[in-house]
Design a protein around this motif. Sequence first.
Motif, mmCIF file in Angstrom:
data_model
loop_
_atom_site.group_PDB
_atom_site.id
_atom_site.type_symbol
_atom_site.label_atom_id
_atom_site.label_comp_id
_atom_site.label_asym_id
_atom_site.label_seq_id
_atom_site.Cartn_x
_atom_site.Cartn_y
_atom_site.Cartn_z
ATOM 1 N N GLY A 187 0.802 -1.220 0.000
ATOM 2 C CA GLY A 187 0.000 0.000 0.000
ATOM 3 C C GLY A 187 0.837 1.273 0.000
ATOM 4 O O GLY A 187 0.622 2.161 -0.852
ATOM 5 N N PRO A 188 1.799 1.432 0.919
ATOM 6 C CA PRO A 188 2.629 2.655 0.898
ATOM 7 C C PRO A 188 3.432 2.810 -0.388
ATOM 8 O O PRO A 188 3.631 3.934 -0.868
ATOM 9 N N VAL A 189 3.887 1.685 -0.957
ATOM 10 C CA VAL A 189 4.657 1.759 -2.202
ATOM 11 C C VAL A 189 3.771 2.236 -3.347
ATOM 12 O O VAL A 189 4.171 3.085 -4.160
ATOM 13 N N ILE A 190 2.558 1.685 -3.415
ATOM 14 C CA ILE A 190 1.622 2.093 -4.475
ATOM 15 C C ILE A 190 1.258 3.568 -4.328
ATOM 16 O O ILE A 190 1.195 4.319 -5.309
ATOM 17 N N TRP A 191 1.022 4.007 -3.082
ATOM 18 C CA TRP A 191 0.683 5.417 -2.859
ATOM 19 C C TRP A 191 1.844 6.324 -3.243
ATOM 20 O O TRP A 191 1.643 7.393 -3.827
ATOM 21 N N THR A 192 3.073 5.907 -2.922
ATOM 22 C CA THR A 192 4.251 6.706 -3.273
ATOM 23 C C THR A 192 4.386 6.838 -4.782
ATOM 24 O O THR A 192 4.617 7.936 -5.314
ATOM 25 N N LEU A 193 4.252 5.715 -5.503
ATOM 26 C CA LEU A 193 4.353 5.749 -6.956
ATOM 27 C C LEU A 193 3.239 6.593 -7.559
ATOM 28 O O LEU A 193 3.469 7.385 -8.489
ATOM 29 N N SER A 194 2.024 6.440 -7.032
ATOM 30 C CA SER A 194 0.899 7.215 -7.550
ATOM 31 C C SER A 194 1.093 8.708 -7.316
ATOM 32 O O SER A 194 0.855 9.530 -8.221
ATOM 33 N N THR A 195 1.536 9.085 -6.125
ATOM 34 C CA THR A 195 1.717 10.498 -5.807
ATOM 35 C C THR A 195 2.835 11.118 -6.638
ATOM 36 O O THR A 195 2.777 12.297 -6.994
ATOM 37 N N SER A 196 3.865 10.333 -6.950
ATOM 38 C CA SER A 196 4.964 10.865 -7.753
ATOM 39 C C SER A 196 4.535 11.208 -9.171
ATOM 40 O O SER A 196 5.210 11.969 -9.867
ATOM 41 N N LEU A 197 3.390 10.652 -9.615
ATOM 42 C CA LEU A 197 2.887 10.918 -10.966
ATOM 43 C C LEU A 197 1.818 12.000 -10.984
ATOM 44 O O LEU A 197 1.256 12.295 -12.031
ATOM 45 N N ARG A 198 1.521 12.608 -9.820
ATOM 46 C CA ARG A 198 0.511 13.651 -9.758
ATOM 47 C C ARG A 198 1.139 15.043 -9.913
ATOM 48 O O ARG A 198 2.346 15.217 -9.745
ATOM 49 N N THR A 199 0.288 15.988 -10.175
ATOM 50 C CA THR A 199 0.730 17.385 -10.134
ATOM 51 C C THR A 199 0.845 17.802 -8.666
ATOM 52 O O THR A 199 0.217 17.192 -7.790
ATOM 53 N N PRO A 200 1.639 18.817 -8.336
ATOM 54 C CA PRO A 200 1.759 19.245 -6.935
ATOM 55 C C PRO A 200 0.420 19.565 -6.292
ATOM 56 O O PRO A 200 0.193 19.238 -5.121
ATOM 57 N N ALA A 201 -0.481 20.196 -7.017
ATOM 58 C CA ALA A 201 -1.776 20.550 -6.429
ATOM 59 C C ALA A 201 -2.618 19.312 -6.145
ATOM 60 O O ALA A 201 -3.299 19.219 -5.127
ATOM 61 N N GLU A 202 -2.549 18.334 -7.036
ATOM 62 C CA GLU A 202 -3.367 17.133 -6.880
ATOM 63 C C GLU A 202 -2.864 16.234 -5.761
ATOM 64 O O GLU A 202 -3.612 15.407 -5.235
ATOM 65 N N SER A 203 -1.594 16.373 -5.381
ATOM 66 C CA SER A 203 -1.033 15.489 -4.357
ATOM 67 C C SER A 203 -1.649 15.718 -2.987
ATOM 68 O O SER A 203 -1.477 14.892 -2.091
ATOM 69 N N PHE A 204 -2.366 16.828 -2.794
ATOM 70 C CA PHE A 204 -2.988 17.123 -1.501
ATOM 71 C C PHE A 204 -4.512 16.987 -1.552
ATOM 72 O O PHE A 204 -5.204 17.478 -0.655
ATOM 73 N N ASP A 205 -5.038 16.350 -2.572
ATOM 74 C CA ASP A 205 -6.489 16.174 -2.672
ATOM 75 C C ASP A 205 -7.007 15.275 -1.556
ATOM 76 O O ASP A 205 -6.361 14.287 -1.177
ATOM 77 N N LEU A 206 -8.149 15.604 -1.012
ATOM 78 C CA LEU A 206 -8.814 14.798 0.010
ATOM 79 C C LEU A 206 -10.241 14.496 -0.460
ATOM 80 O O LEU A 206 -10.990 15.421 -0.806
ATOM 81 N N PRO A 207 -10.627 13.225 -0.462
ATOM 82 C CA PRO A 207 -9.783 12.049 -0.145
ATOM 83 C C PRO A 207 -8.796 11.777 -1.277
ATOM 84 O O PRO A 207 -9.086 12.085 -2.433
ATOM 85 N N PRO A 208 -7.636 11.211 -0.958
ATOM 86 C CA PRO A 208 -6.634 10.951 -2.002
ATOM 87 C C PRO A 208 -7.103 9.880 -2.970
ATOM 88 O O PRO A 208 -7.840 8.966 -2.598
ATOM 89 N N ARG A 209 -6.698 10.015 -4.219
ATOM 90 C CA ARG A 209 -7.054 9.048 -5.251
ATOM 91 C C ARG A 209 -5.831 8.224 -5.621
ATOM 92 O O ARG A 209 -4.738 8.766 -5.796
ATOM 93 N N ILE A 210 -6.034 6.909 -5.741
ATOM 94 C CA ILE A 210 -4.916 6.028 -6.075
ATOM 95 C C ILE A 210 -4.422 6.294 -7.482
ATOM 96 O O ILE A 210 -3.218 6.360 -7.744
ATOM 97 N N ILE A 211 -5.346 6.479 -8.417
ATOM 98 C CA ILE A 211 -4.980 6.711 -9.815
ATOM 99 C C ILE A 211 -5.057 8.209 -10.101
ATOM 100 O O ILE A 211 -6.128 8.822 -9.947
ATOM 101 N N PRO A 212 -3.940 8.839 -10.492
ATOM 102 C CA PRO A 212 -3.976 10.289 -10.783
ATOM 103 C C PRO A 212 -4.899 10.593 -11.954
ATOM 104 O O PRO A 212 -4.981 9.825 -12.921
ATOM 105 N N SER A 213 -5.600 11.701 -11.862
ATOM 106 C CA SER A 213 -6.501 12.088 -12.950
ATOM 107 C C SER A 213 -5.725 12.537 -14.182
ATOM 108 O O SER A 213 -6.182 12.367 -15.309
#
Length: 287
Positions: free
Chosen positions: A36-62
């Motif tokens: 889970g933490p690895v998947i979240w890290t990889l997913s967040t690294s592919l997001r834009t800076p603004a999207e990385s703080f979305d609540l609730p967080p999304r596993i797949i970046p838009s």
Amino acid sequence: MNPLSQATLTLSRTRHSLAPWARIAGLTVCALLTLGPVIWTLSTSLRTPAESFDLPPRIIPSDPTVESYRGVFDQIDVWLLALNSTLVTALIAVGQMITAGLAGYAFARLEFRFKKPLFGLVLATMMVPLQVTIVPVFLVLKSMSLTDTLLGLIIPAFPTAFGTFLMRQYFMGMPKDLGEAAMLDGAGPWRIFRSVYAPLATPGLAIVGVLAFNYHWNEFFRPLILETSGQNYTLPLGLVSLQGNLGTGSISVVLAGVVLSMIPAVAVFLVGQRPLREGITSAGVNR
């Protein structure tokens, strides 16, 4: 068949049919908790800076993007840091394989005075935290002008108490007849080790090498104390400079650096997985 026996048989069959599914479900939960933490890290690294703080967080970046990875290469010299880490960890892994193999063979097959107390002393060093020994190690390295050098990271890491223990147990599981036969042919202790036991201990040495590489690739404390020049930084130490992005909300850049640092360790584990598995299996069979 009486009703009680039939009910018992039915219950036994139900338990046997549910056992595999229960194991699969349990392993699936453990895998999700681990990955889970690895998947979240990889997913967040592919997001834009603004999207990385979305609540609730999304596993797949838009809108997946690799701009964070470009930001890592723009802010730090990834190639130099990776080269330093590769050089340090590879030499430490080879050095620990050599020292663990020789020491493990000596404690397992050679007879000398104070062998058991010395082996107990080696095991006792495993209970001494690194933070306790870092100051005397630093002073010794400073007297040898090895501080702020890659050699200062490599040489003190060659001795390994765990590797010595592992290889001793590995050699003790091998037949003594092989060494005795070589001794009858006139081979000495060094020749017996090099020509007979060392080739058979390759899976065990692979275990020591893979574990040493993965541990020292992620090592942070010793480089932090011993290295002061940027050209001698290892990758984990160099990634600290990315923390400044947290103040601007660019957490994606920080996690992109983390993902890049994981790639070599994962590759080494995947390549060494088969020798690691064979080493553990053969060691268990021998004993």
